[in-house]
Design a protein around this motif. Structure first.
Motif, mmCIF file in Angstrom:
data_model
loop_
_atom_site.group_PDB
_atom_site.id
_atom_site.type_symbol
_atom_site.label_atom_id
_atom_site.label_comp_id
_atom_site.label_asym_id
_atom_site.label_seq_id
_atom_site.Cartn_x
_atom_site.Cartn_y
_atom_site.Cartn_z
ATOM 1 N N LEU B 737 40.916 36.299 64.084
ATOM 2 C CA LEU B 737 41.930 36.165 63.034
ATOM 3 C C LEU B 737 42.695 34.841 63.155
ATOM 4 O O LEU B 737 43.503 34.518 62.306
ATOM 5 N N ILE B 738 42.428 34.067 64.198
ATOM 6 C CA ILE B 738 42.989 32.712 64.264
ATOM 7 C C ILE B 738 42.063 31.759 63.510
ATOM 8 O O ILE B 738 42.489 31.010 62.635
ATOM 9 N N GLY B 739 40.770 31.825 63.851
ATOM 10 C CA GLY B 739 39.822 30.886 63.261
ATOM 11 C C GLY B 739 39.189 31.364 61.965
ATOM 12 O O GLY B 739 38.715 30.554 61.168
ATOM 13 N N GLY B 740 39.183 32.687 61.754
ATOM 14 C CA GLY B 740 38.487 33.231 60.587
ATOM 15 C C GLY B 740 39.048 32.788 59.250
ATOM 16 O O GLY B 740 38.305 32.331 58.370
ATOM 17 N N PRO B 741 40.364 32.916 59.052
ATOM 18 C CA PRO B 741 40.894 32.548 57.727
ATOM 19 C C PRO B 741 40.609 31.106 57.336
ATOM 20 O O PRO B 741 40.242 30.834 56.189
ATOM 21 N N SER B 742 40.759 30.171 58.272
ATOM 22 C CA SER B 742 40.524 28.781 57.876
ATOM 23 C C SER B 742 39.058 28.529 57.586
ATOM 24 O O SER B 742 38.732 27.701 56.726
ATOM 25 N N ALA B 743 38.154 29.244 58.279
ATOM 26 C CA ALA B 743 36.731 29.098 57.946
ATOM 27 C C ALA B 743 36.483 29.546 56.508
ATOM 28 O O ALA B 743 35.773 28.879 55.747
ATOM 29 N N LEU B 744 37.092 30.660 56.139
ATOM 30 C CA LEU B 744 36.898 31.172 54.774
ATOM 31 C C LEU B 744 37.568 30.277 53.738
ATOM 32 O O LEU B 744 36.988 29.981 52.684
ATOM 33 N N VAL B 745 38.796 29.838 54.026
ATOM 34 C CA VAL B 745 39.504 28.973 53.078
ATOM 35 C C VAL B 745 38.721 27.674 52.881
ATOM 36 O O VAL B 745 38.530 27.207 51.753
ATOM 37 N N ASN B 746 38.237 27.109 53.977
ATOM 38 C CA ASN B 746 37.480 25.864 53.866
ATOM 39 C C ASN B 746 36.144 26.072 53.159
ATOM 40 O O ASN B 746 35.685 25.197 52.423
ATOM 41 N N ALA B 747 35.526 27.228 53.375
ATOM 42 C CA ALA B 747 34.265 27.499 52.680
ATOM 43 C C ALA B 747 34.504 27.597 51.174
ATOM 44 O O ALA B 747 33.724 27.069 50.376
ATOM 45 N N ILE B 748 35.580 28.250 50.784
ATOM 46 C CA ILE B 748 35.888 28.385 49.354
ATOM 47 C C ILE B 748 36.220 27.014 48.761
ATOM 48 O O ILE B 748 35.731 26.651 47.683
ATOM 49 N N ALA B 749 37.043 26.238 49.478
ATOM 50 C CA ALA B 749 37.378 24.898 48.974
ATOM 51 C C ALA B 749 36.115 24.045 48.849
ATOM 52 O O ALA B 749 35.931 23.323 47.869
ATOM 53 N N ASP B 750 35.234 24.168 49.836
ATOM 54 C CA ASP B 750 33.976 23.417 49.817
ATOM 55 C C ASP B 750 33.141 23.806 48.595
ATOM 56 O O ASP B 750 32.552 22.951 47.921
#
Lengths: 163, 782
Positions: B737-750
């Motif tokens: 839950l530290i690294g997961g949200p930013s991976a998802l946010v960055n994937a969506i932005a990408d």
């Protein structure tokens, strides 16, 4: 509350194979009747509004969320709770599958998840992953991320639980 | 020593009780003659209490008491501050307010009745006359002059204003070839364990002793805080924690309900139970992680990071989380501004104002989650601007693997696989292949996105890690005991408190190896302050490190005695014997041996050395040095530009938590935390309207991730044991839950880049409606 609302009603139902008769207020939810009147505390309450599935029991073999069933509605039915799964000292095959595949962490969703699995496999003895996920979409687990649960259900199917 | 259990996927000993429905959770505790409590909660975000009429409620048959703030005005308020931080104010909170409600859900009155049904009937009969007050729900607005004051006595809503500078960031920014900035608003989340809070109390007036059952992660801290609250010795208060249906940090707070319910029992002379319902859980327990952040990054033309600046405004809500305060989000976020990137010039500013919202409390990953999201989305944007692959940009700036490193914010990393985890993750997802497929799909008008989020995770929250996170000057005492019984079986006891992590299994694995006894012969006791040694509980990815370390030390003491006992039985020197596979034997002469069972019996019944204290029991503690896990999360998603739906194709985690105690449990922790990340980014909103009305009071509004919302998480392990902790354990419960949200946010932005909306991702959650809004805005701007 009027007197009529609180007058006790007689409900007779078969719980885990034993006939039980209860005199209860008509507003009593089935989950409260099971937990408070019959001390079957294995059934859990997670949301009160039928979203989470922690209170899942089988009524006449089909899964229901007992937090949104009135006990009087269950009059004359046969109810299976988690206490009725497995016998004696042995875990049932479906429970053993959850143990073998780390299908639980805190254990709070587990009784409902196990009963939902029993119904799922009774409906479809060999579900693929999509069918498993679809079949359990009404039961929430906050701990596992579901990987272990899906693996457990696959293993339970392989063990012939639904056959 | 032979290792047999640590590192093995040992099946959990906890499971049969849960699977049979035999485990007792808080609502399954039912003392005889127990009464039931229900709370009247404010329907208003900010309103003065003019008058409360409880007469009709009190007259209802079956009601034993209806109490309001007046009835508790002689009780101590909760007093909360970080004493070692002069930048903080001190917050006080009465058990029930006398003056006004400060958020929707604020408890105003409590009814005790024969049943919960009757107690809730009585709630409907309480009449409150309210005078509505101006409301502030935006944390930045709460800091403005003239904002409505949540706590008038403090003079402003600004609980804490903390600044920190290392090196010369402003100078570096002024000279830097490239600078990038990002404002990101991480939305409110909720730990939302499936089991809510609950308290049962039985106060015996004749003995003056009280027993409190509570669903908590920290039984001894609850005991200490409540004993102080009630003015009683800690020995007169027994806190029992039954099975806990999930905690995730929410249950690391002391809540006013935990103080009120025992007082109800004292007053009425009978046990009293209160079980939170889901609406109370969602609106009145604790929210988390809402932080508004402005991050600046300075780089050279090759993308080398030169300096970082961060401004963090946390939304503290109406009251301070007790005892941690609302700094647990923004200050932890700021403390890890540089993550594992080699940047020595940085500055941060932290504020955490009160607002008319539910109090902000700890939730798995605390402020590291929003901080990671803001920094990592800025790095992706910088990579696009620099035309460097985002993963390559991270690798260029990552601290090398396996060497100690001191961050600009003062964290001493004990050597990780920061670069190795990234490279392994790229290999497992076939990163180059994914990028090619992305290009192909884009040409077809499909929007695949890839987000890569590597991170460093503190392990073992205790004195040193707390200091690194901005909470300096506190010692922690976490002890645990190991006792060998006369038959050679082992009892382990400690104040760690499992809430689903399987400590009965993992702690037994650690001790079984240390004493070379069968795993099945070790039992683990926890959750009762009358029977287990003092510890501060289970939170902050700490139990493997802190309790595991204490148990290794205690086991070492017991082992030393067993060796002496064995040597005595073998008539050998203690220096000449060894403990191998359950046997104490003379080194080099394996035929001369005794079993551990024989040595244990000798301790109790002889023969034994005259100068040996034969007690086969040791209680030790561990306040570990700083240790850090690391991991890399990869999310692959496809955004449907017509519906705004995000389909998650893959979620992969390469994690390195040092010595792994039980890979089954580590995988489960990672997978569960990643699911919570999916919830935080894609599903879970906790909206308040402009009047401060709470709009997510049921699970039909607050959407848990379901089986159909994510694929099975792929987990891979690297193992870089800590060189500084007992056993090499690093701790890992929160990372997903530290690294997961930013991976998802960055994937969506990408995914949204070709639609012109990549950089317009500025907040969570990103539900289909939010994503459609971004796409529509980008199209309108063309």
């Amino acid at each position: 509350m009027s007197d009529q609302d609180t007058a006790l009603h007689r409900v007779t139902l078969t719980v885990n194979g034993t006939s039980r008769t209860l005199d209860i207020e008509p507003r009593t939810l089935l989950v409260h009747a099971l937990r408070n009147e019959l001390s079957l505390t294995g059934t859990k309450i997670g949301c009160d509004t039928s979203q989470c599935g922690a209170c899942t029991v089988l009524i006449d073999g089909r899964s229901f969320k007992s937090c949104t069933v009135l006990a009087v509605q269950a009059d004359g039915t046969s109810v299976t709770t988690i206490e009725g799964v497995g016998s004696g000292r042995e875990l049932a095959a479906v429970q053993e599958a959850f143990k073998q595949h780390h299908g639980l962490q805190c254990g709070y969703c587990t009784p409902g998840m196990v009963l939902a699995t029993v119904e799922l496999l009774n409906q479809n003895a060999n579900p693929d992953e999509a069918a498993i996920r679809h079949g359990l979409a009404g039961n929430v687990c906050r701990c596992t991320g579901y990987s272990g649960i899906v693996d457990s259900v696959k293993a339970a199917a392989a063990a012939g639980v639904g056959k | 020593m032979t290792t047999r259990y640590v590192g093995a996927p040992v099946l959990r000993v906890e499971d049969p009780a849960f699977l049979r429905g035999r485990a007792a959770f808080i609502d399954d505790i039912a003392p005889p003659r127990c009464l039931h409590a229900a709370f009247l909660r404010s329907p208003h975000a900010h309103a003065r209490i003019v008058r409360i009429d409880t007469a009709a409620a009190a007259a209802l048959p079956g009601v034993h008491a209806v109490l309001t703030g007046e009835d508790f005005c002689d009780e101590l308020p909760f007093t909360t501050t970080i004493a070692t931080r002069p930048e903080c104010k001190t917050g006080t909170r009465r058990l029930l307010p006398l003056d006004k409600a400060r958020h929707v859900g604020d408890p105003i009155a409590v009814v005790v009745a024969d049943s919960r049904y009757v107690a809730e009937d009585a709630l409907d009969l309480i009449v409150v006359e309210w005078q509505l007050l101006p409301v502030v729900t935006d944390p930045e607005a709460a800091l403005l002059a003239g904002a409505p004051l949540i706590h008038e006595e403090l003079g402003s809503n600004d609980f804490a204003h903390i600044t920190f500078t290392a090196g010369d960031p402003d100078g570096v920014f002024a000279r830097a070839p490239r600078t990038f900035s990002k404002r990101f608003h991480f939305g409110r989340t909720h730990a939302a364990p499936l089991e809510g809070r609950g308290v049962v109390a039985d106060w015996d007036a004749t003995t003056g002793k009280a027993t409190v059952w509570t669903s908590t992660q920290m039984p001894h801290l609850v005991r200490g805080m409540l004993a102080g609250q009630f003015g009683m010795p800690e020995t007169s208060l027994r806190v029992i924690c039954p099975a806990v249906g999930g905690g995730f940090g929410l249950k690391v707070q002391l809540f006013v309900e935990e103080a009120i319910v025992p007082l109800l029992s004292r007053r009425l002379g009978r046990p009293v139970k209160w079980i939170e319902d889901r609406s109370e859980a969602l609106g009145a327990s604790g929210h988390s992680k809402e932080v508004v952040m402005d991050i600046d990054l300075a780089t050279d033309d090759e993308g080398r990071f030169l300096a970082l600046r961060g401004r963090y405004v946390g939304d503290g809500g109406a009251y301070l989380a007790h005892p941690w305060t609302s700094l647990i989000d923004p200050l932890c976020a700021a403390s890890f501004l540089p993550s594992f990137y080699d940047v020595q010039d940085l500055a941060y500013e932290v504020r955490t104002p009160f607002t008319n919202k539910c109090p902000s409390v700890a939730y798995r990953g605390v402020g590291w989650t929003p901080g990671q999201a803001a920094r990592e989305i800025l790095i992706d944007e910088a990579a696009r601007a620099l035309d460097i692959d985002p993963v390559e940009l991270r690798l260029r700036n990552a601290v090398p693997d396996g060497i100690p490193y001191r961050s600009a914010t003062g964290a001493s990393y004990d050597g990780g696989s920061f670069q190795g985890a990234i490279r392994r993750a790229l290999e497992l997802v076939d990163y180059d292949g994914l990028r090619e497929r992305q290009a192909t799909l884009r040409a077809e008008g499909r929007y695949l996105g890839i987000g890569v989020s590597p991170f460093v995770e503190q392990g073992g929250w205790a004195a040193r890690i707390a200091a690194v996170n901005g909470f300096p000057g506190f010692a922690y005492l976490d002890s645990a005991s190991v006792s060998m019984e006369p038959d050679g079986t082992v009892t382990v006891a400690g104040g760690f408190q499992s809430n689903g992590q399987g400590h009965e299994t993992t702690m037994a694995q650690v001790v079984a190896d240390a004493l070379q006894v069968p795993f099945e012969s070790v039992r683990v006791l926890q959750g009762d302050t009358d029977t287990v040694p003092y510890a501060t509980g289970s939170y902050g990815s700490r139990t493997a490190v802190v309790a595991g370390g204490a148990l290794l030390r205690a086991s070492g003491d017991v082992r030393a005695k067993l060796l002496r006992l064995g040597a005595h039985l073998l008539e050998a020197s203690p220096d000449d014997v060894e403990l191998v596979d359950g046997l104490i034997r003379v080194a080099g002469t394996p035929s001369r041996s005794v079993t551990i069972k024989q040595a244990a019996a000798a301790a109790y019944w002889g023969p034994r050395p005259d100068d040996l204290d034969p007690a086969l029991s040791a209680t030790r503690s561990y306040d570990p040095p700083e240790t850090f896990s690391n991991a890399c999360v990869v999310a692959v998603v496809e955004v449907d530009a017509r519906t705004g739906q995000v389909a998650i194709e893959r979620l992969l985690v390469v994690e390195d938590c040092g010595t792994i105690v039980n890979p089954l449990i580590v995988d489960g922790q990672v997978s569960g935390a990643i699911a919570q990340a999916v919830g935080a980014v894609l599903l879970e909103g906790l909206p308040y309207d402009e009047h401060g009305q709470f709009r997510a009071a049921t699970l039909a509004d607050f959407l848990f991730p379901k089986t159909t919302d994510l694929p099975s998480v792929e987990v891979d392990h690297l193992e870089t044991p800590s060189p500084v902790t007992e056993g090499g354990f690093k701790g890992m419960g929160e990372g997903g839950l530290i690294g997961g949200p930013s991976a998802l946010v960055n994937a969506i932005a990408d995914a949204l880049v070709p639609l012109g909306a990549g950089a317009s991702v500025v907040r969570t959650p990103l539900r289909p409606c939010d994503i459609l809004e971004l796409i529509d805005a980008a199209r309108a701007a063309v």
